[in-house]
Design a protein around this motif. Structure first.
Motif, PDB file in Angstrom:
ATOM      1  N   LEU A   1      10.870  -6.055  64.155  1.00  0.00           N
ATOM      2  CA  LEU A   1      12.200  -6.362  64.686  1.00  0.00           C
ATOM      3  C   LEU A   1      13.288  -5.717  63.838  1.00  0.00           C
ATOM      4  O   LEU A   1      14.252  -5.141  64.366  1.00  0.00           O
ATOM      5  N   ALA A   2      13.160  -5.803  62.518  1.00  0.00           N
ATOM      6  CA  ALA A   2      14.173  -5.218  61.629  1.00  0.00           C
ATOM      7  C   ALA A   2      14.275  -3.707  61.832  1.00  0.00           C
ATOM      8  O   ALA A   2      15.373  -3.136  61.777  1.00  0.00           O
ATOM      9  N   HIS A   3      13.141  -3.054  62.077  1.00  0.00           N
ATOM     10  CA  HIS A   3      13.157  -1.612  62.316  1.00  0.00           C
ATOM     11  C   HIS A   3      13.992  -1.283  63.551  1.00  0.00           C
ATOM     12  O   HIS A   3      14.820  -0.349  63.532  1.00  0.00           O
ATOM     13  N   GLU A   4      13.809  -2.038  64.628  1.00  0.00           N
ATOM     14  CA  GLU A   4      14.574  -1.787  65.840  1.00  0.00           C
ATOM     15  C   GLU A   4      16.050  -2.105  65.640  1.00  0.00           C
ATOM     16  O   GLU A   4      16.924  -1.397  66.149  1.00  0.00           O
ATOM     17  N   ALA A   5      16.323  -3.167  64.916  1.00  0.00           N
ATOM     18  CA  ALA A   5      17.720  -3.549  64.690  1.00  0.00           C
ATOM     19  C   ALA A   5      18.476  -2.459  63.940  1.00  0.00           C
ATOM     20  O   ALA A   5      19.670  -2.213  64.205  1.00  0.00           O
ATOM     21  N   ALA A   6      17.804  -1.793  63.013  1.00  0.00           N
ATOM     22  CA  ALA A   6      18.454  -0.723  62.260  1.00  0.00           C
ATOM     23  C   ALA A   6      18.811   0.463  63.156  1.00  0.00           C
ATOM     24  O   ALA A   6      19.766   1.199  62.881  1.00  0.00           O
ATOM     25  N   LEU A   7      18.038   0.647  64.240  1.00  0.00           N
ATOM     26  CA  LEU A   7      18.306   1.750  65.169  1.00  0.00           C
ATOM     27  C   LEU A   7      19.431   1.431  66.147  1.00  0.00           C
ATOM     28  O   LEU A   7      20.012   2.349  66.736  1.00  0.00           O
ATOM     29  N   LEU A   8      19.732   0.133  66.338  1.00  0.00           N
ATOM     30  CA  LEU A   8      20.598  -0.286  67.441  1.00  0.00           C
ATOM     31  C   LEU A   8      21.711  -1.209  66.988  1.00  0.00           C
ATOM     32  O   LEU A   8      21.844  -2.337  67.477  1.00  0.00           O
ATOM     33  N   PRO A   9      22.540  -0.777  66.060  1.00  0.00           N
ATOM     34  CA  PRO A   9      23.640  -1.649  65.654  1.00  0.00           C
ATOM     35  C   PRO A   9      24.684  -1.780  66.754  1.00  0.00           C
ATOM     36  O   PRO A   9      24.836  -0.879  67.596  1.00  0.00           O
TER      37      PRO A   9
END
Length: 379
Positions: free
Chosen positions: A44-52
């Motif tokens: 989840l953290a990986h995706e969040a970093a891509l989609l601020p």
């Protein structure tokens, strides 16, 4: 306004593998719950970093059997997602559940974690049918779980599979009438299909499972539409029926080709014009999380043609059909360029499609033929 975003979380484990199921589900003797919680949070953290800067509109826990998840894991993922992305005040958080007594006992914990919509895999209101479908619960457990779910969650949906071997119109009419009387606001009603690679596919090839003929299947579909409409459940998608305002907002995000994130083994995502797919097998996915911090197997950029085709396939399943202006905005391609105009004209003449300057949608006779029609009209 921040762009909307939906989040899908895949829990790949089941107690047993149902013989009709081709989903990414696996049976394991034990699961390291702490390791899985940490891995899902890392994905989840990986995706969040891509989609601020996005706005979170829905979360969906699917599987597999996500009601086998520890309630603390569900709570941690909801909390983390809502920290990464501002959540809508009325965010929809759905969890799929099986009706065994063990899982039903967790419902209060899921509600406390923030789940506000439960989707229950009842699948049949008949013990013989449940046995045929390989379900690990009986009818009494299914009805008891439904009672618990309705006491714990403001929104409840449940699934039924019809068009089963030996099913007739009177049998389905009685079963569906009973289902409609339970007081939920959403029903997912699926015709049984034989999926390649499943146990049912092997049995079907041997003639040991025989589905109703095409005429019976069409009559069962029409009966389903007639009865749900009369009960106030609009068929807003091919297999999904809801009272006004109770449609699954998460699934509508898929069908309207909005951006969504998928985490967990085998999960798919569509964001930033790319098609992400996670490793399917649980153990390799977990190992890659430890090594790379994410479970992505492939993440290619989608071509304009691919985006248009996907939006067409998803959007035509909706009763409202495809708005031409929306389609162009979402895909960058005019709908006319993504479809075969000659074939559409023929289907309009046959009464299977409506085509106007504003929208393209299936007529009631065309709706049960959606897959065949899509194969015809895709450019």
């Amino acid at each position: 306004m921040r762009p909307p975003l939906a989040l899908y979380v895949h829990w790949p484990f089941c107690v047993t593998k149902c013989p009709y199921c081709d989903f990414n589900s696996h049976v394991r003797a034990g699961v390291d719950e702490a390791a899985w919680t940490a891995a899902l949070l890392a994905d989840l953290a990986h995706e969040a970093a891509l989609l601020p800067g996005h706005r979170l509109t829905s979360i969906f826990f699917g599987g597999g059997t996500p009601s086998l998840m520890p309630t603390a894991t569900v709570a941690a993922l909801i909390d983390a997602a809502c920290r990464y992305w501002p959540a809508d005040p009325d965010i929809e958080i759905t969890l799929e559940a099986n009706p065994s007594s063990v899982e039903a006992a967790r419902f209060a914990g899921f509600a406390a974690a923030g789940v506000n919509r439960l989707s229950l895999g009842v699948q049949a209101l008949d013990d013989a049918a449940l046995k045929l479908l390989g379900r690990p619960h009986d009818l009494a457990q299914g009805l008891a779980a439904l009672d618990v779910a309705q006491a714990q969650f403001p929104r409840v949906s449940f699934d039924l599979i019809y068009d089963r071997p030996g099913m007739t119109e009177p049998l389905w009419e009685a079963e569906l009438a009973r289902a409609l009387a339970f007081g939920t606001d959403h029903l997912s009603l699926y015709q049984l299909t034989i999926e390649p690679g499943t146990r049912f596919a092997a049995l079907h090839a041997k003639g040991q499972i025989i589905l109703p003929d095409a005429d019976t299947s069409a009559n069962l579909f029409a009966l389903t539409r007639q009865m749900t409409a009369a009960a106030g459940f609009a068929a807003y998608e091919t297999s999904n029926h809801a009272r006004l305002g109770a449609e699954s907002r998460h699934n509508i995000a898929y069908w309207t080709y909005s951006d969504y994130v998928g985490i967990g083994p085998g999960a798919h995502g569509r964001r930033l014009g790319r098609a992400s797919e996670r490793l399917k097998k649980p153990e390799p996915w977990l190992a890659q999380i430890r090594e790379l911090g994410h479970g992505i197997a492939t993440d290619p950029a989608l071509t304009p043609t691919e985006r248009a085709t996907e939006a067409l396939v998803m959007g035509l399943r909706l009763a409202a059909g495809i708005n031409r202006e929306w389609f162009h905005h979402q895909t960058g391609t005019p709908l006319e360029s993504a479809t075969d105009g000659t074939r559409i004209a023929a289907l309009v003449a046959a009464g299977l499609i409506e085509a106007t300057p504003t929208y393209l949608r299936l007529t009631p006779p065309g709706q049960p033929l959606v897959d065949a029609i899509l194969r015809e009209i895709a450019a």
